[in-house]
Design a protein around this motif. Structure first.
Motif, short mmCIF file in Angstrom:
data_model
loop_
_atom_site.label_atom_id
_atom_site.label_comp_id
_atom_site.label_asym_id
_atom_site.label_seq_id
_atom_site.Cartn_x
_atom_site.Cartn_y
_atom_site.Cartn_z
N PHE A 151 0.88 -0.89 0.01
CA PHE A 151 0.13 -0.06 0.02
C PHE A 151 1.02 1.25 0.05
O PHE A 151 2.25 1.18 0.19
N LYS A 152 0.04 2.40 -0.20
CA LYS A 152 1.03 3.60 -0.25
C LYS A 152 0.00 4.66 0.20
O LYS A 152 -1.10 4.64 -0.01
N LEU A 153 0.59 5.65 0.94
CA LEU A 153 -0.07 6.88 1.31
C LEU A 153 0.86 8.02 0.71
O LEU A 153 1.91 8.35 1.19
N ALA A 154 0.16 8.91 0.17
CA ALA A 154 0.68 10.11 -0.43
C ALA A 154 -0.15 11.49 -0.30
O ALA A 154 -1.41 11.31 -0.28
N GLY A 155 0.51 12.46 0.01
CA GLY A 155 -0.05 13.75 0.23
C GLY A 155 0.77 14.60 -1.16
O GLY A 155 1.84 14.60 -1.09
N VAL A 156 -0.15 15.54 -1.55
CA VAL A 156 0.42 16.40 -2.53
C VAL A 156 -0.22 17.82 -2.26
O VAL A 156 -1.12 18.13 -1.70
N ALA A 157 0.53 18.81 -2.91
CA ALA A 157 0.49 20.27 -2.58
C ALA A 157 0.92 21.00 -4.12
O ALA A 157 1.89 20.42 -4.23
N GLY A 158 -0.15 21.59 -4.50
CA GLY A 158 0.30 22.32 -5.84
C GLY A 158 -0.65 23.24 -6.42
O GLY A 158 -1.49 23.96 -5.52
N TYR A 159 -0.37 23.70 -7.42
CA TYR A 159 -1.11 24.64 -8.23
C TYR A 159 -1.80 24.09 -9.47
O TYR A 159 -1.28 23.74 -10.26
N GLU A 160 -3.23 24.54 -9.59
CA GLU A 160 -3.85 24.20 -10.91
C GLU A 160 -3.78 25.60 -11.63
O GLU A 160 -4.54 26.52 -11.47
N LEU A 161 -3.17 25.48 -12.96
CA LEU A 161 -3.10 26.63 -13.61
C LEU A 161 -4.41 26.71 -14.63
O LEU A 161 -5.07 25.81 -15.10
N GLN A 162 -4.65 27.69 -15.35
CA GLN A 162 -5.75 27.95 -16.21
C GLN A 162 -5.48 27.11 -17.59
O GLN A 162 -6.69 26.74 -18.06
N SER A 163 -4.42 26.85 -17.81
CA SER A 163 -4.29 26.15 -19.03
C SER A 163 -4.51 24.64 -18.96
O SER A 163 -4.65 23.84 -19.84
N GLY A 164 -4.75 24.10 -17.62
CA GLY A 164 -5.04 22.77 -17.50
C GLY A 164 -3.95 22.02 -16.64
O GLY A 164 -3.93 20.91 -16.34
N LEU A 165 -2.82 22.64 -16.95
CA LEU A 165 -1.47 22.22 -16.26
C LEU A 165 -1.68 22.26 -14.85
O LEU A 165 -1.97 23.31 -14.36
N ARG A 166 -1.07 21.20 -14.14
CA ARG A 166 -1.09 21.25 -12.62
C ARG A 166 0.49 20.93 -12.38
O ARG A 166 1.15 20.04 -12.90
N VAL A 167 1.00 21.69 -11.24
CA VAL A 167 2.39 21.59 -10.79
C VAL A 167 2.21 21.13 -9.45
O VAL A 167 1.46 22.08 -8.66
N GLU A 168 2.87 20.07 -8.88
CA GLU A 168 2.66 19.52 -7.44
C GLU A 168 3.76 18.95 -7.01
O GLU A 168 4.80 18.39 -7.70
N ALA A 169 3.93 18.87 -5.36
CA ALA A 169 4.92 18.19 -4.87
C ALA A 169 4.20 17.15 -4.09
O ALA A 169 3.24 17.43 -3.69
N GLU A 170 4.89 16.19 -4.13
CA GLU A 170 4.27 14.68 -3.62
C GLU A 170 5.29 14.28 -2.59
O GLU A 170 6.20 14.13 -2.75
N LEU A 171 4.68 13.85 -1.42
CA LEU A 171 5.23 13.10 -0.06
C LEU A 171 4.83 12.21 -0.02
O LEU A 171 3.64 11.95 0.10
N PHE A 172 5.57 10.86 0.03
CA PHE A 172 4.68 9.46 0.13
C PHE A 172 5.43 8.62 0.99
O PHE A 172 6.55 8.59 1.16
#
Length: 270
Positions: free
Chosen positions: A76-97
């Protein structure tokens, strides 16, 4: 510095650069902030590796090696992400798992000693315990605008993973003992059991550069909350564990291929 170490150094530097760029984009981007949680089921492919080292003998240190395959249980895996959702549809995020999977069996094959093949079939070694994976990823994702509440997405990322195998136990003398048994039999001599700890314990932890690709679909519950599911393939090479003692050395080098079936959510901040 050998080729593997040089390659690992290059990938490490590339990883640091890319993760830094992702972090800068996340802080500078003008978009919708979000956080998310994922709880995937993890399936680890049988891990193929080269294992071996050197062991003491009457003629000095004798190098030995074998191919090895390790099978894993479902994890199993548990992951948390934090990021930005841009108007173009692109998302930039950091993930810790954090991920965990139990090991099931270790199989040695094609052993050799002193450069000479050892005529023996596969050696099955029971394994107990679990391996923990700790990782940090920088991800780029893209959401497709379908004009509805169903939003397909694709993406990938790179980062680092630390594997901790301190909970794993198995007979580390098994391969060396079989080699000694075969050589003693060929020489017409009785085989002697190797003392406990003859083959040195290899390191419990290793760090590896990883990358992943995946796709899935999200459902917009409201303006803030999205539920999502998807599939991800993750890979890492040059995973090295090493050890040494007065009887010799031991090392194992392998690659990991992992599949995730993910269920999670994203929460957008207004």
């Amino acid at each position: 510095m050998n080729l593997a170490e040089h390659s690992k150094l290059i990938w490490s530097r590339i990883g640091v650069i890319v993760l830094s760029l992702v972090a800068v984009l996340a802080f500078e981007a003008h978009g919708q902030r979000y956080m998310g949680l994922n709880a995937p089921v993890m399936f680890v492919d049988d891990t193929e590796s080269i294992t071996g080292g050197s062991m003491a003998s009457p003629i000095g240190m004798v190098p030995y090696s074998a191919q090895a395959a390790t099978s894993h249980k479902t994890g199993f895996k548990l992951a948390g992400v934090a990021g930005y959702e841009l108007q173009s549809g692109l998302r930039v995020e950091a993930e810790l798992f954090l991920a965990r999977a139990g090991l099931d069996e270790l199989i040695y094959s094609a052993p050799s000693a002193g450069g000479n093949p050892i005529p023996v079939g596969q050696i099955d070694v029971p394994v107990t315990g679990t391996a923990d994976h700790f990782g940090l990823l920088g991800n780029l994702m893209y959401d497709f605008d379908t004009g509805s509440d169903w939003i397909p997405f694709v993406g990938g990322g790179i980062g680092y993973m630390r594997i901790d195998q301190s909970d794993i136990t198995y007979d580390q003398n098994a391969l060396a003992q079989r080699i000694v048994d075969i050589q003693s039999q060929a020489a017409g001599q009785p085989s002697q059991p190797l003392p406990p700890g003859f083959v040195p314990e290899i390191s419990d932890t290793a760090n590896v550069f990883i990358w992943h690709l995946g796709a899935g679909i999200a459902y917009r519950v409201n303006d803030n909350l999205m539920l999502q599911s998807g599939y991800r393939f993750q890979a890492g090479d040059d995973l090295v564990f090493e050890g040494s003692n007065s009887f010799g050395t031991a090392h194992s080098e392998s690659a990991m291929r992992i599949h995730f079936l993910e269920i999670g959510m994203r929460y957008r901040f207004q």
